[in-house]
Design a protein around this motif. Structure first.
Motif, PDB file in Angstrom:
ATOM      1  N   UNK A  76       3.027  38.406 -11.086  1.00 29.61           N
ATOM      2  CA  UNK A  76       3.977  37.913 -10.083  1.00 29.61           C
ATOM      3  C   UNK A  76       3.548  38.350  -8.686  1.00 29.61           C
ATOM      4  N   UNK A  77       3.093  39.581  -8.550  1.00 27.32           N
ATOM      5  CA  UNK A  77       2.593  40.072  -7.254  1.00 27.32           C
ATOM      6  C   UNK A  77       1.382  39.258  -6.822  1.00 27.32           C
ATOM      7  N   UNK A  78       0.470  38.998  -7.742  1.00 27.88           N
ATOM      8  CA  UNK A  78      -0.718  38.194  -7.418  1.00 27.88           C
ATOM      9  C   UNK A  78      -0.333  36.778  -7.003  1.00 27.88           C
ATOM     10  N   UNK A  79       0.656  36.194  -7.695  1.00 26.97           N
ATOM     11  CA  UNK A  79       1.102  34.844  -7.329  1.00 26.97           C
ATOM     12  C   UNK A  79       1.750  34.834  -5.946  1.00 26.97           C
ATOM     13  N   UNK A  80       2.501  35.860  -5.627  1.00 26.14           N
ATOM     14  CA  UNK A  80       3.187  35.917  -4.338  1.00 26.14           C
ATOM     15  C   UNK A  80       2.236  36.191  -3.179  1.00 26.14           C
ATOM     16  N   UNK A  81       1.282  37.097  -3.382  1.00 24.21           N
ATOM     17  CA  UNK A  81       0.468  37.579  -2.272  1.00 24.21           C
ATOM     18  C   UNK A  81      -1.019  37.273  -2.380  1.00 24.21           C
ATOM     19  N   UNK A  82      -1.476  36.772  -3.513  1.00 20.28           N
ATOM     20  CA  UNK A  82      -2.908  36.534  -3.683  1.00 20.28           C
ATOM     21  C   UNK A  82      -3.667  37.848  -3.599  1.00 20.28           C
ATOM     22  N   UNK A  83      -4.748  37.831  -2.846  1.00 20.00           N
ATOM     23  CA  UNK A  83      -5.576  39.030  -2.694  1.00 20.00           C
ATOM     24  C   UNK A  83      -5.139  39.905  -1.521  1.00 20.00           C
ATOM     25  N   UNK A  84      -4.000  39.572  -0.883  1.00 19.93           N
ATOM     26  CA  UNK A  84      -3.567  40.311   0.305  1.00 19.93           C
ATOM     27  C   UNK A  84      -2.142  40.833   0.166  1.00 19.93           C
ATOM     28  N   UNK A  85      -1.903  41.777  -0.736  1.00 22.10           N
ATOM     29  CA  UNK A  85      -0.546  42.330  -0.828  1.00 22.10           C
ATOM     30  C   UNK A  85      -0.217  43.129   0.425  1.00 22.10           C
ATOM     31  N   UNK A  86       1.065  43.287   0.728  1.00 22.79           N
ATOM     32  CA  UNK A  86       1.451  44.072   1.904  1.00 22.79           C
ATOM     33  C   UNK A  86       0.951  45.508   1.792  1.00 22.79           C
ATOM     34  N   UNK A  87       0.603  46.060   2.920  1.00 21.20           N
ATOM     35  CA  UNK A  87       0.151  47.455   2.943  1.00 21.20           C
ATOM     36  C   UNK A  87       1.276  48.355   2.448  1.00 21.20           C
ATOM     37  N   UNK A  88       0.925  49.295   1.605  1.00 21.37           N
ATOM     38  CA  UNK A  88       1.912  50.255   1.109  1.00 21.37           C
ATOM     39  C   UNK A  88       2.782  49.732  -0.022  1.00 21.37           C
ATOM     40  N   UNK A  89       2.479  48.541  -0.566  1.00 19.67           N
ATOM     41  CA  UNK A  89       3.277  47.982  -1.668  1.00 19.67           C
ATOM     42  C   UNK A  89       3.345  48.983  -2.814  1.00 19.67           C
ATOM     43  N   UNK A  90       4.562  49.203  -3.301  1.00 19.75           N
ATOM     44  CA  UNK A  90       4.775  50.097  -4.433  1.00 19.75           C
ATOM     45  C   UNK A  90       5.304  49.285  -5.608  1.00 19.75           C
ATOM     46  N   UNK A  91       5.153  49.813  -6.798  1.00 18.21           N
ATOM     47  CA  UNK A  91       5.709  49.157  -7.975  1.00 18.21           C
ATOM     48  C   UNK A  91       6.567  50.145  -8.743  1.00 18.21           C
ATOM     49  N   UNK A  92       7.541  49.592  -9.441  1.00 16.47           N
ATOM     50  CA  UNK A  92       8.409  50.380 -10.295  1.00 16.47           C
ATOM     51  C   UNK A  92       8.558  49.630 -11.611  1.00 16.47           C
ATOM     52  N   UNK A  93       8.139  50.238 -12.699  1.00 18.47           N
ATOM     53  CA  UNK A  93       8.322  49.697 -14.042  1.00 18.47           C
ATOM     54  C   UNK A  93       9.208  50.697 -14.770  1.00 18.47           C
ATOM     55  N   UNK A  94      10.443  50.270 -15.094  1.00 19.93           N
ATOM     56  CA  UNK A  94      11.410  51.218 -15.653  1.00 19.93           C
ATOM     57  C   UNK A  94      12.086  50.654 -16.887  1.00 19.93           C
ATOM     58  N   UNK A  95      12.381  51.532 -17.822  1.00 16.13           N
ATOM     59  CA  UNK A  95      13.088  51.159 -19.033  1.00 16.13           C
ATOM     60  C   UNK A  95      14.583  51.119 -18.763  1.00 16.13           C
ATOM     61  N   UNK A  96      15.230  50.048 -19.219  1.00 12.30           N
ATOM     62  CA  UNK A  96      16.675  49.939 -19.078  1.00 12.30           C
ATOM     63  C   UNK A  96      17.089  48.531 -18.730  1.00 12.30           C
ATOM     64  N   UNK A  97      18.385  48.287 -18.732  1.00 15.38           N
ATOM     65  CA  UNK A  97      18.891  46.971 -18.321  1.00 15.38           C
ATOM     66  C   UNK A  97      18.513  46.693 -16.861  1.00 15.38           C
ATOM     67  N   UNK A  98      18.136  45.473 -16.572  1.00 10.80           N
ATOM     68  CA  UNK A  98      17.639  45.122 -15.237  1.00 10.80           C
ATOM     69  C   UNK A  98      18.627  45.492 -14.131  1.00 10.80           C
ATOM     70  N   UNK A  99      19.896  45.170 -14.304  1.00  6.35           N
ATOM     71  CA  UNK A  99      20.872  45.473 -13.251  1.00  6.35           C
ATOM     72  C   UNK A  99      20.938  46.976 -12.997  1.00  6.35           C
TER      73      UNK A  99
END
Length: 168
Positions: A76-99
Motif C-alpha cells: 500500500x505504501x509503494x502504491x501510494x508513494x512509489x519510490x519516493x515515500x515521505x521523509x521520516x515515514x514510520x510504520x506500525x504493525x500491531x495485533x488487535x482490532x483495527x479500531x
C-alpha cells in the motif's frame, strides 16, 4: 521506513491502512497535509488471528497474519508513494482490532486519516465500524475519506433532516 512506532507515543499524522484504495488515498492525503499539520507520518495496520484459528481451523503452520499485514502495508505504501515515500515515514504493525489499534496510536497524534470503509463491510454504508469508532474515540482530529460512490449514496439536501442545536 522505521518500524519503531510500536509501543511509543506517535506524534504527527497516523494513517489507517488496510490495502484498500481508500487507504492508498489516505496515505497520499497525509503527505499533502504533513507540511501544515506536522509529521512524521505513521502508516498503521492491525492484524488478528481469525476466529477459526482459535477453534483449530488454522490455515497452515507457516501462515502468519502478522507477515501478511506487513506485506499489505508495504504494498500500500509503494502504491501510494512509489519510490519516493515521505521523509521520516514510520510504520506500525500491531495485533488487535483495527479500531483499538488506531485509537491507541492517536493518543499523542495531531491527526488520524482513515477511509470511510475498508475492504469488508456493507456497500451503501456511509461509515464503517472502524472509521465510526475512530471518529468517536480518537485522541486527535480525524479525517474520514469517502469514495465518489459514497456521495451518490448520501441523502440529498432536501431529503436530509434539518440540523438542530441545543443551548444550555
Amino acid at each position: 521506513m522505521d518500524e519503531s512506532a510500536a509501543g511509543k507515543a506517535i506524534a504527527g499524522i497516523v494513517v489507517g491502512v488496510d490495502g484498500s484504495p481508500l487507504s492508498v488515498e489516505a496515505l497520499r492525503w497525509a503527505m499533502k497535509l504533513e507540511p501544515a499539520v506536522g509529521g512524521p507520518i505513521t502508516a498503521a495496520i492491525a492484524w488478528q488471528f481469525p476466529a477459526a484459528a482459535v477453534l483449530g481451523a488454522y490455515p497452515s503452520m507457516e501462515w502468519s497474519p502478522e507477515a501478511d499485514a506487513r506485506e499489505v502495508l508495504q504494498k500500500t505504501i509503494e502504491e501510494a508513494y512509489g519510490d519516493s515515500p515521505p521523509e521520516g515515514l514510520k510504520t506500525l504493525v500491531a495485533s488487535g482490532p483495527a479500531a483499538h489499534v488506531l485509537i491507541e496510536a492517536t493518543r499523542q497524534a495531531r491527526l488520524l486519516i482513515v477511509g470511510s470503509r475498508g475492504l469488508g463491510g456493507f456497500m451503501g454504508l456511509m461509515l464503517g465500524s472502524v472509521s465510526a469508532a475512530c471518529a468517536e474515540h480518537a485522541g486527535c482530529p480525524v479525517l474520514v475519506l469517502h469514495t465518489p460512490e459514497d456521495s451518490k449514496a448520501a441523502p440529498t439536501a432536501s431529503a436530509a433532516a434539518p440540523a438542530t442545536t441545543a443551548s444550555a
